[in-house]
Motif scaffolding. Structure first.
Motif, PDB file in Angstrom:
ATOM      1  N   MET A  90      -1.237   1.292  -4.950  1.00  7.09           N
ATOM      2  CA  MET A  90      -1.200  -0.025  -4.287  1.00  7.09           C
ATOM      3  C   MET A  90       0.224  -0.338  -3.795  1.00  7.09           C
ATOM      4  N   ALA A  91       1.175  -0.081  -4.729  1.00  8.94           N
ATOM      5  CA  ALA A  91       2.582  -0.354  -4.401  1.00  8.94           C
ATOM      6  C   ALA A  91       3.049   0.556  -3.278  1.00  8.94           C
ATOM      7  N   LEU A  92       2.535   1.808  -3.306  1.00  9.28           N
ATOM      8  CA  LEU A  92       2.902   2.784  -2.266  1.00  9.28           C
ATOM      9  C   LEU A  92       2.357   2.347  -0.910  1.00  9.28           C
ATOM     10  N   ARG A  93       1.111   1.878  -0.959  1.00 11.79           N
ATOM     11  CA  ARG A  93       0.459   1.431   0.277  1.00 11.79           C
ATOM     12  C   ARG A  93       1.202   0.218   0.867  1.00 11.79           C
ATOM     13  N   MET A  94       1.623  -0.689  -0.014  1.00 12.57           N
ATOM     14  CA  MET A  94       2.361  -1.874   0.438  1.00 12.57           C
ATOM     15  C   MET A  94       3.693  -1.481   1.059  1.00 12.57           C
ATOM     16  N   ARG A  95       4.318  -0.460   0.427  1.00 12.54           N
ATOM     17  CA  ARG A  95       5.610   0.003   0.950  1.00 12.54           C
ATOM     18  C   ARG A  95       5.440   0.666   2.324  1.00 12.54           C
ATOM     19  N   GLN A  96       4.337   1.428   2.447  1.00 15.68           N
ATOM     20  CA  GLN A  96       4.043   2.087   3.735  1.00 15.68           C
ATOM     21  C   GLN A  96       3.792   1.036   4.823  1.00 15.68           C
TER      22      GLN A  96
END
Lengths: 173, 169
Positions: A1-7
């Motif tokens: 989730m955090a990775l997706r938000m960062r992307q």
């Protein structure tokens, strides 16, 4: 989730603050050209000035002039058209009441086209006391009048005009 | 023999350059239509006024206006109080007086359509948009005109202005 938000954040940043590389400049150039063609030749931004089209269009109203409407056909009675008056910027907004070959007359305030009052809402939107003898619309011309016929006949700009002066029509109202 | 060859080469080059120059001059020289359009531009420049115009600048503009007008000008414009035959001097004095009433005057001339009658006479249809402004007054108007011009001493001069109705009631 955090990775997706960062992307997503990176993608948003790349969109809002793009790197000024070659691709960016090409895209910017293309966007400017497309906007210039669209808003200059296809859909012109305009504002009304004056009250000759009341109650349909008031003073200081924003309009989009859709030019492709008359690229392949001539205006028809009842349509509101924008006419080239002075250069590309100054236009007239009027309603077509008659086309080439029609006769137009104002008798006791009533508009008569080919001897009878048009069966349409635009035929008498305001009170009118105009009197104008019958005249025939010449080939290649249309007869345009504003909707506000409560003003004096001498104050109101209307009459026969060349079809070549028609720029387009308002896109919405 | 060698010397002769050397003499012909520059001569040929010179002829070629002269030919190209003559061709360019012929194809790129301003047509009568362009010259008439230029006169309209000069006319609008002579009438226009910016806020900081001094007396010398005004005098230069009126001199320029005088060069654009024929001795007698026939005028037929709606609501204009000086219709009929007017001398250039009268019009220049009227323009000087009229310009003094406003702080700024802008004149834009559009859609110039030149009709050449012969080599020395022409008519030109145009649209003029005039905007005036003074301290407590601001107005603008659009009028369609038919101007008549005559070529005098290789220069096109205005000989008449009459109103041309765009919308025929």
């Amino acid at each position: 989730m955090a990775l997706r938000m960062r992307q997503l954040g990176e993608a948003l940043r790349a969109f809002l603050l793009p790197q000024p590389n070659r691709r960016f400049w090409i895209r910017l150039g293309l966007e400017i050209v497309v906007a210039w063609v669209f808003f200059g030749k296809v859909c012109t931004l305009s504002w009304t000035q004056g009250e000759s089209m009341l109650p349909t269009y008031g003073d200081r109203e924003f309009l989009l002039c859709w030019q492709p409407r008359y690229w392949f056909r001539d205006p028809r009675p009842g349509e509101v058209v924008m006419l080239r008056l002075a250069g590309p910027r100054v236009m007239l907004l009027k309603r077509v009441v008659a086309v080439a070959g029609d006769s137009v007359e104002f008798r006791g305030g009533g508009l008569l086209v080919n001897g009878k009052e048009p069966d349409a809402f635009w035929a008498s939107l305001t009170l009118c006391d105009w009197d104008l003898p019958e005249r025939l619309v010449r080939p290649g011309h249309i007869y345009v009048v504003g909707d506000n016929r409560s003003m004096g006949i001498d104050e109101h700009e209307f009459g026969e005009i060349a079809v070549s002066r028609v720029v387009g029509g308002p896109l919405f109202h | 023999m060698r010397r002769k060859k050397h003499l012909w080469r520059p001569l040929l080059k010179l002829l070629l350059v002269a030919g190209v120059a003559a061709g360019l001059f012929y194809w790129l020289r301003p047509s009568e239509e362009k010259r008439i359009r230029k006169q309209f531009q000069r006319l609008s420049e002579a009438i226009e006024k910016s806020g900081d115009e001094g007396n010398a600048s005004a005098a230069v503009k009126m001199f320029a206006l005088g060069n654009l007008l024929h001795e007698q000008i026939d005028i037929s414009i709606r609501d204009f109080p000086y219709n009929g035959e007017q001398s250039a001097e009268t019009l220049i004095s009227l323009a000087t007086r009229g310009r003094s009433f406003f702080r700024t005057i802008s004149v834009d001339i559009y859609d110039i359509e030149v009709i050449l009658i012969d080599h020395e006479l022409a008519d030109a249809r145009c649209v003029a948009r005039v905007a005036v402004e003074s301290d407590n007054y601001r107005d603008h108007g659009v009028r369609h005109f038919m101007a008549s011009l005559a070529k005098i001493d290789k220069s096109w001069q205005f000989t008449g202005f009459r109103e041309d109705e765009l919308l025929r009631k």
